[in-house]
Design an enzyme around this catalytic site. Structure first.
Site, PDB file in Angstrom:
ATOM      1  N   LYS A  54       0.845  -1.198   0.000  1.00  0.00           N
ATOM      2  CA  LYS A  54       0.000   0.000   0.000  1.00  0.00           C
ATOM      3  C   LYS A  54       0.881   1.248   0.000  1.00  0.00           C
ATOM      4  CE  LYS A  54      -3.851  -2.384   2.110  1.00  0.00           C
ATOM      5  NZ  LYS A  54      -4.491  -2.868   3.339  1.00  0.00           N
ATOM      6  N   GLN A  98      -4.726  -1.512   9.559  1.00  0.00           N
ATOM      7  CA  GLN A  98      -4.617  -2.855   8.987  1.00  0.00           C
ATOM      8  C   GLN A  98      -5.176  -3.897   9.966  1.00  0.00           C
ATOM      9  OE1 GLN A  98      -3.368  -3.577   5.783  1.00  0.00           O
ATOM     10  NE2 GLN A  98      -4.192  -5.608   6.248  1.00  0.00           N
ATOM     11  N   ASP A 121     -11.376   2.717   3.824  1.00  0.00           N
ATOM     12  CA  ASP A 121     -11.654   1.273   3.764  1.00  0.00           C
ATOM     13  C   ASP A 121     -13.151   0.999   3.752  1.00  0.00           C
ATOM     14  OD1 ASP A 121      -9.719  -0.645   3.475  1.00  0.00           O
ATOM     15  OD2 ASP A 121      -9.182  -0.740   5.604  1.00  0.00           O
TER      16      ASP A 121
END
Ligand code: NDP
Length: 291
Positions: A54, A98, A121
């Site tokens: 990422k 994460q 997200d």
């Protein structure tokens, strides 16, 4: 009949290039780059690889990447304090924590602390609610990537029968919402579904998000159907999806491979969501059709 293989890697590359172009115009208009903050707690090797990828992709698109690597014994209070700082930081347009988090941290408490307008997200319940009610928000990256591949392959999806196998908050449920919005007739299957093979057999669109290697057999698939395989399963044969790829190839109209199908879309859509967030926060218009 041999299905066409949907090249998610190439589509994702194209999306990343279109994002990078709009990053350049955003920088010119806003005088700063879009910024993505990624928080990693602990040393989980798979998570570390995702976070590294990422970071590289964010820099590659011309965005600012803020990496926060915290030790595995970080307290929930310290993690939430970091989320609060990122919420307040004007240089940060997107925040990604994460998952999975270490067992002593309540994931829900952390995810719900993220400002929904920086939740690129799309995991915050506010964004799940926006998606369900047709409001602008952030849609989880993997299902949005699946929808992009489906529309690229099939064009208008209205009236098609779609089956989503899996009902998780990050893939199955948002995928079903997106397909409802596209006017598909949607069935959501899960571990308690009876006679899954006949449910799948009706579908023009099959999205498999289960986590069971090669569970969906070729003979379950309606001839000509479009099959999107979200599954990532590490086996002795290497990485395989939830769909029996060889079986699907002989009957489907189109199918995503694993790897190289849905996987590369997830990061590309994360960049897309961050770009959109930056424009919304700065009040700068962007070219939606290119994204
Ligand atoms: P979850 O484990 O959260 O959900 C799996 C779903 O599959 C559940 O709804 C479960 O049903 C259902 N299920 C389990 N067994 C069966 C069965 N025998 N028949 C029908 N349904 C079943 O997984 P995720 O949604 O997080 O991920 C699914 C897969 O997608 C995984 O392989 C994951 O690695 C992959 N993935 C890939 C991504 C990518 O970037 N390509 C991103 C995210 C995930 P129930 O609810 O009843 O338990």
């Amino acid at each position: 009949m041999t299905a066409s293989i949907i090249d998610g890697k190439a589509f994702a590359q194209g999306l990343r290039e279109r994002v990078a172009q709009q990053v350049a115009s955003f920088r010119a208009a806003a005088g700063r780059a879009p910024g993505l903050a990624v928080v990693l707690v602990g040393e989980d090797p798979a998570s570390a690889v995702y976070v590294r990828n990422k970071h590289k992709a964010t820099i590659g698109a011309g965005m600012e990447s803020f990496e926060h690597k915290l030790p595995a014994d970080t307290s929930q209070a310290d993690l939430i304090a970091l989320v609060d700082r990122l919420n307040a930081d004007p240089a940060v347009d997107g925040i990604l924590v994460q998952l999975p988090l270490p067992g002593h941290i309540d994931e829900r408490a952390v995810i719900t602390r993220i400002d929904p307008d920086k939740d690129v997200d799309g995991f915050h319940p506010v964004n799940a609610g926006r998606l369900a009610t047709g409001l602008h928000g952030f849609v989880p990256c993997t299902p949005l990537g699946c929808l992009m591949l489906l529309k690229d392959q099939l064009g208008d999806l209205a009236g098609l029968d779609a089956v989503v196998i899996g009902r998780s908050n990050i893939v199955g449920k948002p995928m079903a919402q997106l397909l409802i919005q596209e006017s598909c007739t949607v069935t959501v299957a899960h571990s308690k579904t009876k006679d899954l093979s006949s449910v799948v057999k009706r579908a023009d669109i099959v999205v498999a998000a289960v986590g069971r290697p090669a569970m969906v057999k070729g003979e379950w698939i309606k001839p000509g159907a479009c099959v999107i395989d979200v599954g990532i399963n590490r086996t002795e044969r290497g990485l395989v999806g939830d769909v029996d790829f060889a079986g699907a190839l002989s009957v489907a109209g189109a199918v995503t491979p694993v790897p190289g199908g849905v996987g590369p879309m997830t990061i590309a859509v994360l960049l897309r969501n961050t770009l959109v967030s930056a424009h919304r926060r700065a009040g700068v218009a962007y070219d939606k059709d290119a994204l």
